[in-house]
Design a protein around this motif. Structure first.
Motif, PDB file in Angstrom:
ATOM      1  N   THR A  41      44.031  54.721  34.111  1.00 33.78           N
ATOM      2  CA  THR A  41      44.312  54.344  32.720  1.00 33.78           C
ATOM      3  C   THR A  41      45.089  53.026  32.627  1.00 33.78           C
ATOM      4  N   MET A  42      45.387  52.434  33.791  1.00 30.50           N
ATOM      5  CA  MET A  42      46.011  51.114  33.871  1.00 30.50           C
ATOM      6  C   MET A  42      47.465  51.087  33.390  1.00 30.50           C
ATOM      7  N   ILE A  43      48.126  52.251  33.500  1.00 28.93           N
ATOM      8  CA  ILE A  43      49.597  52.241  33.356  1.00 28.93           C
ATOM      9  C   ILE A  43      50.144  51.318  34.433  1.00 28.93           C
ATOM     10  N   GLY A  46      46.599  45.647  38.482  1.00 32.24           N
ATOM     11  CA  GLY A  46      46.824  44.482  39.335  1.00 32.24           C
ATOM     12  C   GLY A  46      46.637  44.931  40.783  1.00 32.24           C
ATOM     13  N   ALA A  47      45.870  44.143  41.549  1.00 29.45           N
ATOM     14  CA  ALA A  47      45.420  44.614  42.865  1.00 29.45           C
ATOM     15  C   ALA A  47      46.562  45.060  43.797  1.00 29.45           C
ATOM     16  N   PRO A  48      47.558  44.200  44.085  1.00 31.81           N
ATOM     17  CA  PRO A  48      48.597  44.662  45.007  1.00 31.81           C
ATOM     18  C   PRO A  48      49.406  45.839  44.444  1.00 31.81           C
ATOM     19  N   ALA A  49      49.661  45.836  43.142  1.00 25.99           N
ATOM     20  CA  ALA A  49      50.466  46.925  42.549  1.00 25.99           C
ATOM     21  C   ALA A  49      49.744  48.265  42.676  1.00 25.99           C
ATOM     22  N   THR A  95      39.635  55.888  41.789  1.00 16.82           N
ATOM     23  CA  THR A  95      40.221  55.444  40.523  1.00 16.82           C
ATOM     24  C   THR A  95      39.654  54.117  40.047  1.00 16.82           C
ATOM     25  N   ARG A  96      39.660  53.103  40.926  1.00 13.24           N
ATOM     26  CA  ARG A  96      39.163  51.782  40.530  1.00 13.24           C
ATOM     27  C   ARG A  96      38.453  51.152  41.734  1.00 13.24           C
ATOM     28  N   PRO A  97      37.258  50.608  41.540  1.00 14.88           N
ATOM     29  CA  PRO A  97      36.462  50.208  42.710  1.00 14.88           C
ATOM     30  C   PRO A  97      36.656  48.791  43.236  1.00 14.88           C
ATOM     31  N   HIS A 165      44.966  33.028  34.317  1.00 13.29           N
ATOM     32  CA  HIS A 165      44.087  33.985  33.638  1.00 13.29           C
ATOM     33  C   HIS A 165      44.532  35.388  34.020  1.00 13.29           C
ATOM     34  N   CYS A 166      44.454  36.298  33.090  1.00 12.23           N
ATOM     35  CA  CYS A 166      44.861  37.689  33.317  1.00 12.23           C
ATOM     36  C   CYS A 166      46.352  37.732  33.646  1.00 12.23           C
ATOM     37  N   ASN A 167      46.792  38.743  34.378  1.00 16.27           N
ATOM     38  CA  ASN A 167      48.186  38.772  34.841  1.00 16.27           C
ATOM     39  C   ASN A 167      48.193  39.019  36.338  1.00 16.27           C
ATOM     40  N   ALA A 168      48.591  37.995  37.069  1.00 12.13           N
ATOM     41  CA  ALA A 168      48.782  38.114  38.517  1.00 12.13           C
ATOM     42  C   ALA A 168      50.264  37.863  38.775  1.00 12.13           C
ATOM     43  N   GLY A 169      51.072  38.591  38.037  1.00 13.69           N
ATOM     44  CA  GLY A 169      52.512  38.381  38.071  1.00 13.69           C
ATOM     45  C   GLY A 169      53.240  39.495  38.790  1.00 13.69           C
ATOM     46  N   GLY A 177      54.855  38.319  42.039  1.00 13.25           N
ATOM     47  CA  GLY A 177      53.502  37.922  41.645  1.00 13.25           C
ATOM     48  C   GLY A 177      52.839  36.990  42.640  1.00 13.25           C
ATOM     49  N   THR A 178      51.529  36.817  42.455  1.00 12.41           N
ATOM     50  CA  THR A 178      50.763  35.892  43.303  1.00 12.41           C
ATOM     51  C   THR A 178      50.586  34.569  42.543  1.00 12.41           C
ATOM     52  N   ALA A 179      49.673  34.548  41.569  1.00 14.49           N
ATOM     53  CA  ALA A 179      49.526  33.320  40.765  1.00 14.49           C
ATOM     54  C   ALA A 179      50.838  33.006  40.042  1.00 14.49           C
ATOM     55  N   LEU A 204      43.528  41.903  27.336  1.00 11.33           N
ATOM     56  CA  LEU A 204      44.627  41.025  26.905  1.00 11.33           C
ATOM     57  C   LEU A 204      45.835  40.997  27.853  1.00 11.33           C
ATOM     58  N   GLN A 205      45.557  41.098  29.164  1.00 11.28           N
ATOM     59  CA  GLN A 205      46.676  41.062  30.124  1.00 11.28           C
ATOM     60  C   GLN A 205      47.439  39.738  30.048  1.00 11.28           C
ATOM     61  N   GLY A 206      46.734  38.652  29.702  1.00 11.98           N
ATOM     62  CA  GLY A 206      47.406  37.350  29.609  1.00 11.98           C
ATOM     63  C   GLY A 206      48.347  37.305  28.420  1.00 11.98           C
ATOM     64  N   VAL A 243      44.988  31.378  39.736  1.00 14.52           N
ATOM     65  CA  VAL A 243      44.662  32.761  39.356  1.00 14.52           C
ATOM     66  C   VAL A 243      44.882  33.672  40.563  1.00 14.52           C
ATOM     67  N   GLY A 244      44.855  34.965  40.324  1.00 14.82           N
ATOM     68  CA  GLY A 244      44.941  35.941  41.412  1.00 14.82           C
ATOM     69  C   GLY A 244      43.558  36.356  41.853  1.00 14.82           C
ATOM     70  N   ALA A 245      43.476  37.422  42.625  1.00 17.24           N
ATOM     71  CA  ALA A 245      42.177  37.956  43.048  1.00 17.24           C
ATOM     72  C   ALA A 245      42.300  39.448  43.304  1.00 17.24           C
ATOM     73  N   ALA A 322      34.587  44.454  34.357  1.00 21.55           N
ATOM     74  CA  ALA A 322      36.016  44.094  34.333  1.00 21.55           C
ATOM     75  C   ALA A 322      36.332  42.886  35.212  1.00 21.55           C
ATOM     76  N   PHE A 323      35.405  42.524  36.105  1.00 20.12           N
ATOM     77  CA  PHE A 323      35.669  41.423  37.041  1.00 20.12           C
ATOM     78  C   PHE A 323      34.430  40.558  37.195  1.00 20.12           C
ATOM     79  N   ASP A 324      34.623  39.332  37.663  1.00 23.58           N
ATOM     80  CA  ASP A 324      33.485  38.508  38.083  1.00 23.58           C
ATOM     81  C   ASP A 324      33.846  37.846  39.401  1.00 23.58           C
TER      82      ASP A 324
HETATM   83  O1  MRU Z   1      42.143  45.017  35.536  1.00 28.33           O
HETATM   84  P1  MRU Z   1      43.427  44.508  36.090  1.00 28.33           P
HETATM   85  O2  MRU Z   1      44.454  44.214  35.055  1.00 28.33           O
HETATM   86  O3  MRU Z   1      43.954  45.400  37.185  1.00 28.33           O
HETATM   87  O4  MRU Z   1      43.033  43.125  36.771  1.00 28.33           O
HETATM   88  C1  MRU Z   1      44.017  42.372  37.399  1.00 28.33           C
HETATM   89  C2  MRU Z   1      43.523  41.068  37.894  1.00 28.33           C
HETATM   90  O5  MRU Z   1      42.372  40.717  37.774  1.00 28.33           O
HETATM   91  C3  MRU Z   1      44.515  40.254  38.673  1.00 28.33           C
HETATM   92  O6  MRU Z   1      44.278  38.882  38.491  1.00 28.33           O
HETATM   93  C4  MRU Z   1      44.400  40.586  40.164  1.00 28.33           C
HETATM   94  O7  MRU Z   1      44.474  41.964  40.356  1.00 28.33           O
HETATM   95  C5  MRU Z   1      45.428  39.910  40.964  1.00 28.33           C
HETATM   96  S1  MRU Z   1      47.018  40.598  40.703  1.00 28.33           S
HETATM   97  C6  MRU Z   1      48.131  39.808  41.710  1.00 28.33           C
END
Ligand code: MRU
Length: 352
Positions: A41-43, A46-49, A95-97, A165-169, A177-179, A204-206, A243-245, A322-324
């Motif tokens: 549910t995205m509580i 972000g990839a590392p989190a 949960t998320r692919p 773009h987005c939140n890589a914080g 954060g990364t970005a 609207l993560q940004g 940006v992050g990845a 959700a991604f490209d």
């Molecule tokens: O769908 P989200 O909000 O989990 O997507 C996050 C992103 O795309 C971030 O840019 C990415 O996970 C890098 S976070 C350091």
């Protein structure tokens, strides 16, 4: 400093990122199932989190497993424990692919479980220690990314305007954060004039999260809608994009939040450097190129609904990836904890 995932009082505290910026709420997670739900549910996002959160989720799951073991872990008990732990791992993996950090962290936790010889209690303790290590390492990694990113940024002008773009914080990692780690390091060194934050439709993560983080630290931030980036570049308002990845293939193709690819194209068209900042845990060396990266599709309500308001007429179809994937040739450099590398040199980054 913001820490979105904290281990305290025998449970995991998550900042509820679905409620920011209007409400700062912390959710206590005690069970692996609740952690899986929080990731879906995205509580926490972000990839590392989500990697860090899933690692703690694995420990919570290990704690829930009951075996007959008391003193020594008998072979049969050990087998039963590991089988049950695999079920927890599979739940968290489902949960998320896209973000590979999730699978990477769960893999590390399973490895700890398989390699620890001892009682159930000892394996559980080892799992908690590994989760805490993943957490602490990610924080250090982000700080290193920030510093390497600062060195890789254009040398002029003196004070840069960086578009993200987005939140890589901090919210998307263990912290820093990364970005936004690169942004933070640039800000500390007096090399940053302002951040432009794409609002990042549909979630609207940004607008919500990146803007919130910047405001917390007094970093000047301008929010734009995603379709304004090319115009801002043409007007000379942007010096670099960072940006992050979520997953990077071995050739440097990088999956990130939907809209990143078009941003890379317009950056190239305006001769603006385009950086991807990510830990090496985001690189999936098993994938030769970005076409193999699984792209999450989310519920269409993210597109057609804002709050209680439905935006579209009945009878419309939706597509909500959700991604490209940004091809490596649009990326100036990938900034990792081991330094900034051309996208084709990721193996060197790993071996450094
Ligand atoms: O769908 P989200 O909000 O989990 O997507 C996050 C992103 O795309 C971030 O840019 C990415 O996970 C890098 S976070 C350091």
């Amino acid at each position: 400093m913001v820490y979105p995932v904290i281990w305290r009082n025998n449970s995991v505290s998550l900042i509820d990122q679905t409620r920011l910026p209007n409400e700062y709420t912390v959710v206590e997670i005690h069970r692996s199932e609740d952690m899986a739900q929080a990731i879906t549910t995205m509580i926490v996002r972000g990839a590392p989190a989500i990697g860090v959160a899933a690692a703690y989720g694995m420990y919570l799951g290990a704690r829930e497993i009951e075996t007959s073991d008391s003193e020594a872990l008998l072979q049969a008990d050990r087998h039963e424990f590991l089988t049950k732990l695999e079920t927890v791992a599979n739940l968290l993996r489902s949960t998320r692919p896209t973000a590979v950090n999730l699978f990477w962290a769960i893999g590390r936790m399973m490895q700890t479980a398989y390699e620890t010889v001892g009682t159930v209690a000892e394996i559980q303790q080892a799992l908690l220690a590994t989760a805490q290590k993943i957490n602490a390492e990610d924080l250090q990694t982000c700080q290193a990314i920030g510093d390497h990113g600062l060195a890789a940024l254009p040398k002029s002008p003196d004070k840069l305007i960086i578009l993200t773009h987005c939140n890589a914080g901090a919210l998307a990692t263990a912290g820093y954060g990364t970005a936004l780690g690169v942004v933070r390091s640039a800000w500390k060194e007096g090399r940053l004039a302002r951040v432009y934050a794409d609002e990042t439709r549909p979630r609207l993560q940004g607008a919500k999260l990146t803007a919130w983080e910047c405001v917390q630290e007094g970093i000047p931030v301008t929010v734009i809608t995603d379709n304004m980036a090319a115009h801002c570049m043409k007007q000379g308002l942007i010096d670099a994009v960072v940006v992050g990845a979520d997953r990077i293939a071995a050739n440097g193709d990088a999956a990130n939040k939907i809209g990143t690819y078009s941003l890379a194209i317009v950056a190239k068209a305006h001769n603006i450097p385009f950086f991807v900042a990510a830990p090496l845990s985001t690189v999936d060396f098993q994938l030769t190129d970005g076409s193999q990266i699984p792209i999450e599709e989310r519920h269409p309500a993210e597109i057609y609904q804002i709050g209680e308001t439905i935006l579209t007429p009945p009878g419309v179809e939706f597509y909500n990836p959700a991604f490209d994937v940004t091809p490596a040739d649009l990326i100036t450099a990938i900034i990792t904890e081991n330094g900034a590398f051309p996208p084709g040199d990721l193996l060197k980054a790993k071996e450094k």
